[in-house]
Design an enzyme around this catalytic site. Structure first.
Site, PDB file in Angstrom:
ATOM      1  N   ASP A 186      -0.877   2.626  -5.351  1.00 31.23           N
ATOM      2  CA  ASP A 186      -0.895   1.205  -5.668  1.00 31.23           C
ATOM      3  C   ASP A 186      -2.159   0.865  -6.449  1.00 31.23           C
ATOM      4  OD1 ASP A 186      -2.072   1.891  -3.046  1.00 31.23           O
ATOM      5  OD2 ASP A 186      -2.682  -0.207  -2.995  1.00 31.23           O
TER       6      ASP A 186
ATOM      7  N   HIS B 232       0.826  -1.213   0.000  1.00 31.98           N
ATOM      8  CA  HIS B 232       0.000   0.000   0.000  1.00 31.98           C
ATOM      9  C   HIS B 232       0.863   1.268   0.000  1.00 31.98           C
ATOM     10  CE1 HIS B 232      -4.164   0.832  -0.125  1.00 31.98           C
ATOM     11  NE2 HIS B 232      -4.431   1.057   1.142  1.00 31.98           N
TER      12      HIS B 232
ATOM     13  N   ASN C 255      -9.198   3.603  -1.165  1.00 28.38           N
ATOM     14  CA  ASN C 255      -9.606   4.516  -0.092  1.00 28.38           C
ATOM     15  C   ASN C 255      -8.869   5.852  -0.107  1.00 28.38           C
ATOM     16  OD1 ASN C 255     -11.569   2.833   0.979  1.00 28.38           O
ATOM     17  ND2 ASN C 255     -10.122   1.763   2.300  1.00 28.38           N
TER      18      ASN C 255
ATOM     19  N   ASN D  44      -6.904   6.516   4.491  1.00 27.30           N
ATOM     20  CA  ASN D  44      -8.324   6.858   4.359  1.00 27.30           C
ATOM     21  C   ASN D  44      -8.621   8.348   4.468  1.00 27.30           C
ATOM     22  OD1 ASN D  44      -8.488   4.114   4.305  1.00 27.30           O
ATOM     23  ND2 ASN D  44      -9.850   3.900   6.054  1.00 27.30           N
TER      24      ASN D  44
END
Length: 230
Positions: free
Chosen positions: A91, A19, A112, A66
């Site tokens: 990513d 991530h 997100n 997020n």
């Protein structure tokens, strides 16, 4: 000024996660192009420098994935920049590992970090989609992206990050094709021609020369004897 944002999660615990490939891209660009030291700003970390003739601010949001949009909006507002000045590196599950694609605008596809940015500034910004592959089932996605890259991934990951750094100046100046060419030269370098590398066919050996059959001797016995004593 252009704003390059790499998405990821802050802290050593997440540093090697799939991530966090966006953070990794920012670090590679900053290191390779002599950017200034990272410093806290806009709920994250920033580094300033130049890519070609273009002044560029690199940003790694510290808000966790997020809430990335909070950091991005703060930086854009401070420098009075618009979405057209922003490129986000993130990513991408839907691309094979090591693949890279450019995209301008569009949806967030459930990412997100992008979802948060969409909520703060809209969708009209550029993205550099960095392929990490898909675990095969949606229930496995969270664990997959929050897991470190495997040792087997290191070669293609390094090639991809080098290519991004090589093409960063072209991207800052708006030449997406040149950027993609630079990435491709690292991730899929051209190979020599098959004809050049293929050994030459052996030259066939000449066929053996067959002797002509002896001419039949039709002389009589008397003629042979006479010729013998000539």
């Amino acid at each position: 000024m252009k704003l390059f944002v790499g998405l990821g999660n802050p802290g050593a615990k997440y540093a090697g996660n799939r991530h966090n490939i966006g953070f990794m891209a920012m670090d590679r660009i900053a290191g390779d192009h002599g950017f200034g030291p990272w410093r806290p700003a806009f709920k994250g970390e920033v580094s300033e420098g130049r890519l070609g003739a273009q002044k560029v601010l690199l940003l790694k949001p510290g808000t966790f994935m997020n809430l990335s949009g909070q950091s991005v909006q703060a930086a854009l507002s401070f420098y009075k920049l618009g979405p057209e000045d922003l490129t986000v590196f993130h990513d991408e599950l839907d691309l094979a590992p090591g693949k890279c694609r450019l995209k301008q605008g569009g949806g967030h596809a459930g990412h997100n970090g992008l979802r948060s940015i969409h909520g703060h500034i809209g969708e009209a910004y550029g993205r550099v989609r960095l392929g990490i592959g898909h675990p095969g089932h949606k229930d496995a996605v969270a664990a997959y992206v929050l897991h470190d890259f495997a040792k087997a991934d290191q070669d293609w990951l390094d090639d991809l990050l080098r290519g991004i750094s090589d093409g960063a100046a072209a991207l800052a100046e708006g030449d997406g094709q040149k950027f993609m060419n630079a990435v491709a030269l690292r991730t899929a370098p051209p190979r020599s021609s098959d004809k050049a590398s293929k050994p030459a066919d052996p030259v066939p050996a000449p066929a053996p020369v067959q002797a002509s059959p002896a001419q039949e001797d039709t002389r009589s016995a008397l003629q042979k004897l006479r010729d013998r004593f000539k």
